[in-house]
Enzyme design. Structure first.
Site, mmCIF file in Angstrom:
data_model
loop_
_atom_site.group_PDB
_atom_site.id
_atom_site.type_symbol
_atom_site.label_atom_id
_atom_site.label_comp_id
_atom_site.label_asym_id
_atom_site.label_seq_id
_atom_site.Cartn_x
_atom_site.Cartn_y
_atom_site.Cartn_z
ATOM 1 N N SER A 303 0.832 -1.198 0.000
ATOM 2 C CA SER A 303 0.000 0.000 0.000
ATOM 3 C C SER A 303 0.871 1.254 0.000
ATOM 4 O O SER A 303 1.585 1.511 -0.965
ATOM 5 C CB SER A 303 -0.955 -0.046 1.195
ATOM 6 N N ASP A 326 -0.112 -4.194 -3.849
ATOM 7 C CA ASP A 326 -1.271 -3.298 -3.868
ATOM 8 C C ASP A 326 -0.851 -1.846 -3.625
ATOM 9 O O ASP A 326 -1.376 -1.161 -2.736
ATOM 10 C CB ASP A 326 -2.295 -3.744 -2.819
ATOM 11 N N HIS A 384 -7.709 -5.666 -0.411
ATOM 12 C CA HIS A 384 -6.518 -4.947 0.074
ATOM 13 C C HIS A 384 -5.971 -5.560 1.369
ATOM 14 O O HIS A 384 -4.778 -5.537 1.640
ATOM 15 C CB HIS A 384 -6.875 -3.480 0.299
#
Length: 459
Positions: A303, A326, A384
């Site tokens: 992330s 991600d 996620h």
């Protein structure tokens, strides 16, 4: 934005409460943490159906972070260089001497991290500590704390960067797996106010008097080094009217710098230099001398940590390649894309990515590229939250209710992530002359992997 994975921590515990209690602990001005803004009403309605189902034991007693699958036993230890906020703090995962009776560390190191998660989620600290501690207080990381390092040739090195609102212990399933495969992994805890919580120390000039209003503040549950006072830094949310890019851009640069500092410390350890660990752990850091293959160094993150990977590759040539899980690309300057030269591997979840974000990734992985240096894959049925450890610690039914659990089994998802990551590292760090596994993955021969992305609406 949807950096949501910490929401799974409340899952089973919220079944204790009626929707009125939920209204109290999750105020109406909470950030947009759910995929849709109107799901609170639906969530309260659904949770009320389960409020009589009992405590979390009914949904979590079979859960836990799985042990690593590689041939090496895994050890871990914490290192802090320089006690100030400018210092470096990371958890090291490494191949260790096997010991069945070794102590396994708590997944959440102390209650202050519960407070940090509460701040990140904008919920009441007192209630969240009770919920989180009940749900996760007994969970352990599948690694032996301060176990002796296993001398077995030189290990490749990975520096890992956590996501927004996370901290150094929340990706243990990935870091421990890499260590079991012979890597030395430094999981950095960032001090840019993007972590849920972290700590450092300042000098003790005098013994402060305890004020009445301070008596209810969090108390440290581990001993500070002599003559130093522990100080906690919690997640900093956006201020009203504040633009997100300037803050995140500043943070991503600091994060990359912290990754480079962690690598510098490892390089010094490898040279045999005695390094003072502020935390005074029992692990003998001198045993790491001449243990690392400094020609095989990678950076990896999830992330916000994925953006940190790109920034770090741009700034540090010692990082030979990078893996972005991600990745959230917003924090990066536009000019950075042409400056990154190393191989990059994007591993995306199926449900999180969107066209604008993928468009920025495409600047590094062109759609028509045939090179094996820059690749992107998507793991089917994932969200996620499939990359951090939370996915193992929530029951399937509550994960489905909150729409935060993927359609694929969590163990399968993380195994695919680890398998793909290992294949990439072996290929691009020159560890394996047989690249069949890497070619197998990027050609889409695994039913659960999509070459490229499932997002098609890209300008």
């Amino acid at each position: 934005m949807t950096h949501l994975f910490t929401l799974e921590t409340t899952a089973c515990g919220l079944s204790w409460f009626t929707y009125k209690i939920f209204d109290f602990i999750v105020p109406t001005n909470v950030p947009d943490l759910f995929p849709t803004r109107n799901c609170y009403t639906d969530l309260r309605r659904k949770l009320s159906l389960f409020s009589g189902m009992g405590n979390s034991n009914s949904c979590s007693n079979h859960l836990g972070i799985p042990p690593a699958k590689g041939p090496n036993a895994v050890g871990c230890s914490d290192f802090m260089m320089d006690h100030t906020v400018k210092g470096t703090f990371f958890r090291l995962y490494y191949p260790c001497v096997a010991c069945e009776e070794a102590e396994k560390p708590d997944w959440i190191p102390s209650k202050e991290y519960f407070y940090g998660l509460a701040d990140f989620m904008n919920i009441n600290r007192g209630l969240s500590e009770m919920i989180f501690n009940y749900l996760f207080g007994s969970f352990k990381i599948p690694a032996a704390m301060n176990a002796p390092y296993k001398q077995n040739g030189k290990c490749p090195v990975v520096v890992f960067s956590h996501g927004l609102g996370a901290f150094r212990t929340l990706y243990s399933a990935i870091c421990a797996e890499l260590a079991s495969q012979g890597f030395i992994v430094a999981a950095v805890e960032h001090r840019d106010e993007s972590a849920a919580a972290t700590f450092f120390y300042h000098g003790k000039t005098e013994e402060p008097e305890e004020k009445e209003e301070e008596s209810q503040l969090p108390k440290p549950n581990h001993e500070a080094p002599e003559n130093l006072v522990e100080e906690w830094m919690y997640y900093r949310s956006l201020k009203p009217g504040e633009s997100e890019f300037p803050l995140r851009n500043k943070q991503v640069k600091k994060r990359a710098d912290e990754c480079m500092k962690a690598l510098d410390i490892l390089i010094q350890m490898n040279s045999g230099k005695k390094m003072e660990n502020v935390l005074g752990t029992k692990f003998d850091w001198m045993t790491l001398a001449n243990s690392m293959d400094l020609c095989r160094i990678a950076v990896m993150g999830h992330s916000f940590g994925g953006a940190t990977v790109i920034e770090a590759l741009c700034e540090e040539v010692h990082f030979k390649c990078g893996i972005a899980l991600d990745a959230w690309m917003l924090p990066l300057d536009d000019e950075i894309y042409v400056r990154v030269k190393q191989p990059i591997f994007f591993i995306n979840s199926e449900k999180f990515q969107w066209a604008g974000n993928i468009m920025h990734m495409r600047k590094l992985v062109p759609r028509d590229s045939s090179s094996t240096q820059r690749k992107m894959v998507t793991i089917k049925g994932t969200v996620h939250q499939s990359f951090p450890d939370f996915t193992f610690l929530t029951g399937n039914w509550i994960g489905k209710i909150l729409k935060l659990k993927g359609e694929i089994d969590p163990q399968v998802a993380i195994d695919l992530c680890n398998k793909a990551s290992l294949a990439f590292l072996q290929r691009h760090l020159g560890m394996d002359k047989d690249f069949n596994q890497w070619d197998h993955l990027i050609e889409g021969k695994d039913d659960n992997l999509i070459p490229g992305t499932n997002v098609t609406e890209i300008p």
